[in-house]
Design an enzyme around this catalytic site. Structure first.
Site, short mmCIF file in Angstrom:
data_model
loop_
_atom_site.label_atom_id
_atom_site.label_comp_id
_atom_site.label_asym_id
_atom_site.label_seq_id
_atom_site.Cartn_x
_atom_site.Cartn_y
_atom_site.Cartn_z
N SER A 64 0.81 -1.27 -0.17
CA SER A 64 -0.04 -0.07 -0.08
C SER A 64 0.81 1.09 0.03
CB SER A 64 -0.91 -0.03 1.24
OG SER A 64 -1.76 -1.15 1.27
N1 SAH Z 1 -0.73 -4.69 4.36
C1 SAH Z 1 0.23 -4.97 3.02
C2 SAH Z 1 -0.92 -4.61 1.90
C3 SAH Z 1 -1.00 -5.89 0.67
S1 SAH Z 1 -1.92 -5.72 -0.40
C4 SAH Z 1 1.56 -4.41 2.84
O1 SAH Z 1 1.67 -3.57 3.53
O2 SAH Z 1 2.24 -4.74 2.06
C5 SAH Z 1 -3.36 -6.79 0.39
C6 SAH Z 1 -2.81 -8.06 0.60
O3 SAH Z 1 -4.33 -8.87 1.06
C7 SAH Z 1 -2.83 -8.97 -0.67
O4 SAH Z 1 -1.10 -9.56 -0.45
C8 SAH Z 1 -3.63 -10.17 -0.92
O5 SAH Z 1 -2.98 -11.32 -1.21
C9 SAH Z 1 -4.12 -10.25 0.58
N2 SAH Z 1 -5.58 -10.83 0.48
C10 SAH Z 1 -6.43 -10.91 -0.12
N3 SAH Z 1 -7.70 -11.53 0.06
C11 SAH Z 1 -7.15 -12.06 1.23
C12 SAH Z 1 -7.93 -13.04 1.97
N4 SAH Z 1 -9.10 -13.43 1.92
N5 SAH Z 1 -7.09 -13.35 3.27
C13 SAH Z 1 -5.82 -13.04 3.61
N6 SAH Z 1 -5.14 -12.06 2.72
C14 SAH Z 1 -5.74 -11.56 1.78
#
Ligand code: SAH
Length: 214
Positions: A64
């Protein structure tokens, strides 16, 4: 990878940008000074690690924007020792920010590749989060209920199971929406277990998907 005075200087500049954009929570800003974001990015993006940008982190996912991480974190008003559940570990950067604030962090990721990477880098930086490869829609009942919950992917609706795993007096921040953009919701559960919701602006996240990716 190294963390030198140049990186620290760039972090201070990023903190100035976050302040200009309206982040006022000093504890959150200090965490941004402490956590080396360049460790969470692929080598090709390292020179831009401290600009307010999102980057690809593999498996079609993105880390993000720093502003988004700061905004969501500030909404939770975290105090030391609180138990936090994060859905969407991704790169692990948000996880590290929460740990730096002194929280006990539990984080779930549905992409195995990202879970494995984060499970190396987060402890390598000295942060002690508990990570899991699993489906965030289910939460993590074995360690609940949680003081705070942060969802870092765009959810089509508010997952009932997560609301259940939130303590009375707890808060959850979650972007809700099925399109390219979502509305940031702050959900508060009062001491009687009643829910209230506040809408706090439009953001853009990758979608929250069902079940683990194979
Ligand atoms: N907090 C992260 C943001 C990553 S983007 C950072 O700082 O890098 C959001 C993430 O949510 C992705 O990696 C995606 O694979 C994950 N995601 C999507 N649906 C999900 C679910 N049902 N359970 C766990 N993770 C999920």
């Amino acid at each position: 990878m190294i963390d030198n005075f140049k990186h620290k200087g760039l972090r201070n500049k990023l903190v100035d940008t976050l302040r200009e954009k309206g982040i006022q929570d000093e504890a959150v800003l200090t965490a941004f000074k402490n956590v080396p974001r360049h460790f969470f990015l692929d080598a090709v993006f390292v020179s831009q690690a401290y600009s307010n940008m999102a980057f690809q982190i593999g498996a079609g996912q993105t880390i993000s924007h720093p502003y988004t991480v700061a905004f969501q974190t500030a909404l939770l008003t975290i105090t030391k020792g609180e138990k936090i559940l994060e859905i969407g570990t991704g790169s692990g950067f948000q996880t590290a920010i929460l740990c730096d604030l002194g929280a006990k962090v539990f984080s779930i990721e549905r992409q195995r590749e990202l879970y494995l990477k984060a499970n190396k880098i987060v402890p390598a930086l000295g942060y002690n989060a508990k990570l899991k490869y699993g489906d965030g829609y289910k939460g993590w009942p074995a360690f609940g209920p949680f003081d705070k919950i942060i969802v870092t992917c765009g959810a089509p609706f508010i997952p009932e199971e997560l609301v259940k795993q939130l303590k009375n007096g707890g808060k959850m921040v979650i972007p809700i929406g099925e399109g390219k953009t979502q509305e940031m919701l702050l959900i508060t559960k009062n001491i009687n277990g009643e829910i209230s919701k506040e809408q706090l602006g439009v953001f853009s996240f990758v979608p929250m998907l069902k079940e683990v990716a194979k």
